[in-house]
Design a protein around this motif. Sequence first.
Motif, PDB file in Angstrom:
ATOM      1  N   GLY A   1       0.807  -1.210   0.000  1.00  0.00           N
ATOM      2  CA  GLY A   1       0.000   0.000   0.000  1.00  0.00           C
ATOM      3  C   GLY A   1       0.844   1.265   0.000  1.00  0.00           C
ATOM      4  N   HIS A   2       0.379   2.281  -0.784  1.00  0.00           N
ATOM      5  CA  HIS A   2       1.009   3.603  -0.820  1.00  0.00           C
ATOM      6  C   HIS A   2       2.406   3.548  -1.449  1.00  0.00           C
ATOM      7  CE1 HIS A   2      -2.439   4.451   1.714  1.00  0.00           C
ATOM      8  NE2 HIS A   2      -2.072   3.420   2.456  1.00  0.00           N
ATOM      9  N   ASN A   3       3.178   4.609  -1.223  1.00  0.00           N
ATOM     10  CA  ASN A   3       4.506   4.743  -1.822  1.00  0.00           C
ATOM     11  C   ASN A   3       5.202   5.835  -1.025  1.00  0.00           C
ATOM     12  OD1 ASN A   3       6.679   5.738  -3.499  1.00  0.00           O
ATOM     13  ND2 ASN A   3       5.713   4.775  -5.270  1.00  0.00           N
TER      14      ASN A   3
ATOM     15  N   SER B   1       6.938   4.950   8.383  1.00  0.00           N
ATOM     16  CA  SER B   1       5.781   5.161   7.508  1.00  0.00           C
ATOM     17  C   SER B   1       5.111   3.849   7.107  1.00  0.00           C
ATOM     18  CB  SER B   1       6.202   5.927   6.259  1.00  0.00           C
ATOM     19  OG  SER B   1       6.926   5.095   5.375  1.00  0.00           O
ATOM     20  N   GLU B   2       3.822   3.971   6.834  1.00  0.00           N
ATOM     21  CA  GLU B   2       3.070   2.805   6.356  1.00  0.00           C
ATOM     22  C   GLU B   2       3.674   2.283   5.051  1.00  0.00           C
ATOM     23  OE1 GLU B   2      -1.038   3.624   5.576  1.00  0.00           O
ATOM     24  OE2 GLU B   2      -1.424   1.617   4.795  1.00  0.00           O
ATOM     25  N   ALA B   3       4.105   3.213   4.165  1.00  0.00           N
ATOM     26  CA  ALA B   3       4.671   2.789   2.876  1.00  0.00           C
ATOM     27  C   ALA B   3       5.949   1.967   3.067  1.00  0.00           C
ATOM     28  CB  ALA B   3       4.943   4.005   2.001  1.00  0.00           C
TER      29      ALA B   3
ATOM     30  N   ILE C   1      -1.319  -5.061   1.159  1.00  0.00           N
ATOM     31  CA  ILE C   1      -0.832  -4.923   2.539  1.00  0.00           C
ATOM     32  C   ILE C   1      -0.921  -3.455   2.983  1.00  0.00           C
ATOM     33  CG2 ILE C   1       1.120  -5.339   4.102  1.00  0.00           C
ATOM     34  CD1 ILE C   1       0.254  -7.904   2.791  1.00  0.00           C
ATOM     35  N   HIS C   2      -1.507  -3.255   4.134  1.00  0.00           N
ATOM     36  CA  HIS C   2      -1.644  -1.897   4.685  1.00  0.00           C
ATOM     37  C   HIS C   2      -1.443  -1.938   6.195  1.00  0.00           C
ATOM     38  CE1 HIS C   2      -3.387   0.435   1.232  1.00  0.00           C
ATOM     39  NE2 HIS C   2      -3.554  -0.812   0.782  1.00  0.00           N
ATOM     40  N   ALA C   3      -1.337  -0.722   6.771  1.00  0.00           N
ATOM     41  CA  ALA C   3      -1.411  -0.541   8.221  1.00  0.00           C
ATOM     42  C   ALA C   3      -2.335   0.649   8.429  1.00  0.00           C
ATOM     43  CB  ALA C   3      -0.036  -0.278   8.808  1.00  0.00           C
ATOM     44  N   ASP C   4      -3.120   0.587   9.458  1.00  0.00           N
ATOM     45  CA  ASP C   4      -4.177   1.586   9.610  1.00  0.00           C
ATOM     46  C   ASP C   4      -3.703   2.821  10.378  1.00  0.00           C
ATOM     47  OD1 ASP C   4      -6.660   2.411   8.960  1.00  0.00           O
ATOM     48  OD2 ASP C   4      -7.750   0.952  10.181  1.00  0.00           O
TER      49      ASP C   4
HETATM   50 ZN   LIG Z   1      -3.030   2.148   3.739  1.00  0.00          ZN
END
Ligand SMILES: [Zn+2]
Length: 328
Positions: free
Chosen positions: A118-120, A155-157, A210-213
């Motif tokens: 997820g994201h970048n 970071s989540e990314a 895949i992510h983190a909230d």
């Molecule tokens: Zn996310």
Amino acid sequence: MTGRTTQPPVEPDPHSGRERRAVRLRRAAKLTSVVLPVCLIGWLSWQAVANSTRDVTSHPAVSPHYAEGDRVDADGPSDAAAPAGSPSAGAPAPSPSASAAGAANLPLAGRTVLLDPGHNTGNAKHTADINRKVDIGNSRKECDTTGTSTDAGYSEAEYTLDVVHRARQILQDRGATVVLTQDGDRPWGPCIDERARIGNEAKADAAVSIHADGAPASGSGFHVIMPAKVAAGPADTSAIVDPSHRLGVLLRDTFKAQTGEPTSTYIGQQGLDTRSDLGGLNLSKVPKVFIECGNMRNTGDAGRMSDPEWRQRAAQAVADALTSYLTG
Ligand SMILES: [Zn+2]
């Protein structure tokens, strides 16, 4: 050879009867000393052939049991992976049992998995690009977002790409072809519609995003998001709702068991949620789920997600759930 030089043969008088008997006895002994080793070598050779024949004929009865029993276990013995210098290194050819072990250790051979980090990390510097709206079927939504981070600035990314790299290795070791939506190799994005398209074009057998909230700090735990039934514009999830649900339940159960992370206290039911507002799910034509591995705004979750050993367990859980899904 050594015996002949230290004990030279003494030639007896051939005219003496006693000596003639002695000569016959010595010749018999000489013959025995030659014939016995030859016989021994012959017997050993026959044994070797007999053993190899027994190996070949007995394996068909053994291999299926091994292959079935260890289908999900990629850590079993493998002659193919033996390091140089090990007993099996340099063996002329793999035996049937080695081939069976190889097949058992590659349960995902011929399968394609999409992993979507997820994201970048570059999204924050490309706000205009990631804020433009894209069509997700039932609405229009931002191309991508920056994602969240822990209080310490992890970071989540960064998190999602790290877990994806770890999961990719495990899946590749099991024989899968693993496709990533991004590998830290582009300045921003991709957009959520492209993330879905990459999985569709790869004809992935399964996909996990895949992510983190970034929920309120009081909430903790992980949850898995599955696609709702959406049929609008380019979105039609009717074919993936059921298989995605099966994948989602497997991932929820595996992740909980292997990471020790409890299911979410703030969203979903028992770690499962279904949504119709995610472009990555709406536009997917292949079975796909999201996992929010924890809440980065929560101290306990953030601590776990910042720990490389925990991330390895998270990746292992993702890979194991995909393996169960694809081989079940
Ligand atoms: Zn996310």
